[in-house]
Design a protein around this motif. Structure first.
Motif, short mmCIF file in Angstrom:
data_model
loop_
_atom_site.label_atom_id
_atom_site.label_comp_id
_atom_site.label_asym_id
_atom_site.label_seq_id
_atom_site.Cartn_x
_atom_site.Cartn_y
_atom_site.Cartn_z
N ILE A 1 -1.63 3.79 -1.91
CA ILE A 1 -3.07 3.77 -1.65
C ILE A 1 -3.39 3.76 -0.15
N ARG A 2 -2.36 4.02 0.66
CA ARG A 2 -2.60 3.94 2.11
C ARG A 2 -3.52 5.07 2.58
N SER A 3 -3.36 6.24 1.98
CA SER A 3 -4.06 7.41 2.53
C SER A 3 -4.97 8.08 1.50
N ASP B 1 0.82 -1.22 0.00
CA ASP B 1 0.00 0.00 0.00
C ASP B 1 0.84 1.26 0.00
N ASP B 2 2.17 1.15 0.14
CA ASP B 2 3.03 2.30 -0.15
C ASP B 2 4.40 1.82 -0.59
N TYR B 3 5.25 2.76 -1.07
CA TYR B 3 6.47 2.35 -1.75
C TYR B 3 7.57 1.92 -0.78
N THR B 4 7.65 2.58 0.38
CA THR B 4 8.68 2.14 1.33
C THR B 4 8.32 0.76 1.87
N GLY B 5 7.03 0.57 2.11
CA GLY B 5 6.56 -0.73 2.58
C GLY B 5 6.87 -1.81 1.56
N ALA B 6 6.75 -1.46 0.29
CA ALA B 6 7.03 -2.42 -0.78
C ALA B 6 8.51 -2.80 -0.77
N SER B 7 9.40 -1.81 -0.59
CA SER B 7 10.82 -2.16 -0.63
C SER B 7 11.21 -2.93 0.62
N ASP B 8 10.53 -2.63 1.73
CA ASP B 8 10.74 -3.41 2.97
C ASP B 8 10.37 -4.88 2.71
N LEU B 9 9.21 -5.11 2.13
CA LEU B 9 8.79 -6.49 1.89
C LEU B 9 9.69 -7.17 0.85
N GLY C 1 -0.58 -8.48 5.72
CA GLY C 1 0.35 -8.27 6.83
C GLY C 1 1.54 -7.43 6.41
N ALA C 2 2.54 -7.42 7.29
CA ALA C 2 3.77 -6.66 7.04
C ALA C 2 4.89 -7.66 6.71
N SER C 3 6.13 -7.17 6.80
CA SER C 3 7.24 -8.01 6.33
C SER C 3 7.40 -9.33 7.08
N GLY D 1 10.65 -4.75 16.02
CA GLY D 1 9.98 -4.53 17.30
C GLY D 1 8.47 -4.53 17.24
N ARG D 2 7.88 -4.92 16.11
CA ARG D 2 6.41 -4.97 16.03
C ARG D 2 5.93 -6.38 16.35
N THR D 3 5.18 -6.52 17.45
CA THR D 3 4.66 -7.82 17.83
C THR D 3 3.17 -7.68 18.12
N LYS E 1 13.12 4.93 2.77
CA LYS E 1 13.14 4.55 4.19
C LYS E 1 11.77 4.79 4.83
N SER E 2 11.19 3.77 5.37
CA SER E 2 9.97 3.95 6.14
C SER E 2 10.29 4.90 7.29
N GLY E 3 9.35 5.78 7.59
CA GLY E 3 9.58 6.79 8.60
C GLY E 3 10.24 6.28 9.87
N ASN E 4 9.73 5.17 10.38
CA ASN E 4 10.18 4.71 11.70
C ASN E 4 11.39 3.81 11.69
N PHE E 5 11.90 3.49 10.51
CA PHE E 5 12.98 2.50 10.46
C PHE E 5 14.36 3.14 10.58
N GLY E 6 15.32 2.34 11.02
CA GLY E 6 16.72 2.75 11.01
C GLY E 6 17.17 3.39 12.31
N TYR F 1 -1.28 -8.92 0.66
CA TYR F 1 -1.44 -7.47 0.65
C TYR F 1 -0.60 -6.91 1.79
N LYS F 2 0.41 -6.10 1.43
CA LYS F 2 1.36 -5.58 2.43
C LYS F 2 0.86 -4.25 2.99
N ILE F 3 0.66 -4.26 4.30
CA ILE F 3 0.26 -3.04 5.01
C ILE F 3 1.41 -2.65 5.93
N CYS F 4 1.24 -1.54 6.62
CA CYS F 4 2.31 -1.09 7.51
C CYS F 4 2.35 -1.94 8.79
N SER F 5 3.54 -2.15 9.31
CA SER F 5 3.69 -2.92 10.54
C SER F 5 3.10 -2.16 11.74
N THR F 6 2.74 -0.92 11.54
CA THR F 6 2.03 -0.20 12.61
C THR F 6 0.56 0.02 12.23
O1 LIG Z 1 5.81 -2.20 7.61
C1 LIG Z 1 6.39 -1.15 7.84
O2 LIG Z 1 6.50 -0.65 8.97
C2 LIG Z 1 6.95 -0.39 6.68
O3 LIG Z 1 7.30 -1.24 5.64
C3 LIG Z 1 5.93 0.55 6.18
O4 LIG Z 1 5.03 0.16 5.48
C4 LIG Z 1 6.03 1.96 6.62
O5 LIG Z 1 5.47 2.81 5.65
#
Ligand SMILES: O=C(O)[C@@H](O)C(=O)CO
Ligand SMILES: Nc1ncnc2c1ncn2[C@@H]1O[C@H](COP(=O)(O)OP(=O)(O)OP(=O)(O)O)[C@@H](O)[C@H]1O
Length: 425
Positions: free
Chosen positions: A54-56, A10-18, A223-225, A123-125, A407-412, A83-88
């Protein structure tokens, strides 16, 4: 090409994460920007991650784009689509996770869709349906102040039920710990009780392996990655895919000037900018001026042009939650988001016209606006920089070879920008 796994992000950073996770787990993977045109030459791969933005956006449009991508992936042989959504779980009460789930579920003829945003590496559980970001429940984490989708409820069964026409149940950790068969049984029970979706707990990678094996018995998962990790391991364990080591794709280094654009206002990104400021020039844009015309973007380009032959530069609109909310009250949340994204995209275009071929973008929406403006059709996966953020090598596009990190906002960690630049040759 026959795909073993289709993914829609649903977004490009999420896609590269997955895509990074799938490649790391041994699947030959590429990331496309939207549905690629027929003339784009793609290598032979096991998985494609179609990146959408398409997230927002309004839910009906999000649904339409997700359905078209789903059809495209299934036409290319994908039996299972994730379908990849954000881990938050970034979303609002009007969507878009619920509406997309409802429509993809109907198209796939799925009964109860497994949903888990768990990604323990970052750290997402999820426990008893509650999402934790590190030690904090989602609603006490920095996500409570997100500029576009502040998250005020950690209970995902409740959150998803507000967005979806389907009733939502829970596959709890005690069941997940018993393995894939127990999860499949629980999903069948939830289906017979009339549930269309099941938030699924996961804390450890072993949970994700059981979840992946169970999800592969179905046609759709969300889900997420972490879920991507489970699906990839499941495909390899079942012998559907042969494990491939991630190969070097880079060829010649692209070299030349490098730049960072930050539109994320997450705490992680704010810290990364502050740290980078100690070693490289940072231009902090005035968001108020961006809202009032184009000159700020032009000034930013002039500022960068004076410096970038000597050093990487950072241009950031990022502000703290108090300033973000003041600006939003004045101009409206959507208008602020859009104008700033487009300003950063215009700056990116100007930088590339001036020779930048190595570009880091912080923030999912921001990355979407930048990559769209640069009209890059697809990426091949390079080295992982940190969990969830790979180096991306452009495929096609009018600017020749480019190297990006989205880079996803919260990563790194705090030194992310310097670390990324050091390996983006
Ligand atoms: O899953 C995550 O947290 C990231 O890949 C993301 O989607 C942030 O936009
Ligand atoms: N100073 C600011 N004030 C208000 N909004 C801002 C400001 N700077 C950027 N924005 C907007 O905030 C939003 C940030 O979203 P973005 O998705 O880019 O980052 P993120 O949510 O931290 O990243 P991710 O989605 O990867 O977690 C964008 O719409 C951006 O235009």
């Amino acid at each position: 090409m026959t795909l073993s796994l289709g993914c829609i992000a649903d977004d490009y950073t999420g896609a590269s994460d997955l895509a990074n996770t799938l490649a790391k787990e041994g699947l030959r993977t590429i990331q496309t920007i939207g549905i690629p045109t027929d003339d784009l030459a793609l290598p032979e791969v096991d998985a494609i991650v179609v990146s959408l933005k398409i997230r927002s956006i309004a839910a009906p449009e999000a649904v339409e784009r997700a359905r078209a991508s789903d059809r495209w992936l299934r036409e290319r042989g994908a039996d299972h689509v994730m379908y990849k959504i954000c881990s938050t779980f970034d979303s609002t009460d009007s969507g878009n996770i619920g509406p997309v789930l409802d429509s993809l579920r109907a198209d796939a003829g799925e009964t109860t869709v497994l949903v888990t945003p768990a990604f323990p590496q970052t750290g997402r559980t999820v426990y008893q349906g509650n999402l934790f970001v590190g030690a904090a429940p989602l609603n006490e984490s920095p996500l409570k102040d997100h500029p576009l989708n502040p998250m005020h409820d950690a209970n995902l069964v409740r959150v998803l039920a507000r967005q979806s026409a389907a009733a939502v149940g829970l596959v709890d950790l005690a069941i997940v710990a018993r393995g894939a068969e127990a999860i499949v049984e629980r999903l069948a029970q939830l289906a017979s009780d009339g549930n269309g979706a099941a938030i699924t707990d996961a804390v450890f990678e072993s949970d994700l392996e059981a979840i992946g094996a169970a999800a592969l018995r179905q046609r759709l998962s969300i889900g997420a990655s972490g879920l991507g990790l489970g699906l990839a391991r499941g495909l390899i364990a079942a012998g559907t895919v042969r494990r491939h080591e991630r190969t070097a794709v880079y060829g010649k280094p692209v070299g030349g000037p490098a730049a960072v654009l930050a539109g994320s206002c997450s705490q992680a990104t704010l810290k990364q900018i502050a740290k980078a400021e100690q070693t490289m020039p940072v231009l902090r844009l005035d968001p108020e001026k961006l809202m009032n015309g184009r000159e700020e973007a032009q000034l930013a380009l002039d500022w960068a042009a004076e410096r970038m032959a000597r050093t990487p530069v950072i241009i950031a609109s990022s502000s703290n939650p108090v300033d973000v909310s003041r600006l939003q009250t004045r101009y409206g949340r959507d208008a602020v988001g859009k104008v700033i994204e487009q300003s950063l995209a215009a700056i990116a275009e100007g930088l590339v016209e001036r020779g930048v071929r190595r570009l880091i973008v912080a923030g999912g929406e921001t990355s979407g606006a930048v990559v769209d403006r640069l009209a890059i059709p697809a990426f091949q996966l390079g080295q992982e920089i940190v969990a969830g953020v790979p180096v991306l090598h452009s495929i096609g596009g009018r600017h020749g070879g480019m190297v990006l990190a989205l880079k996803s906002g919260n990563f790194g960690g705090e030194s992310f920008f310097a670390d990324a630049l050091a390996i983006m040759a």
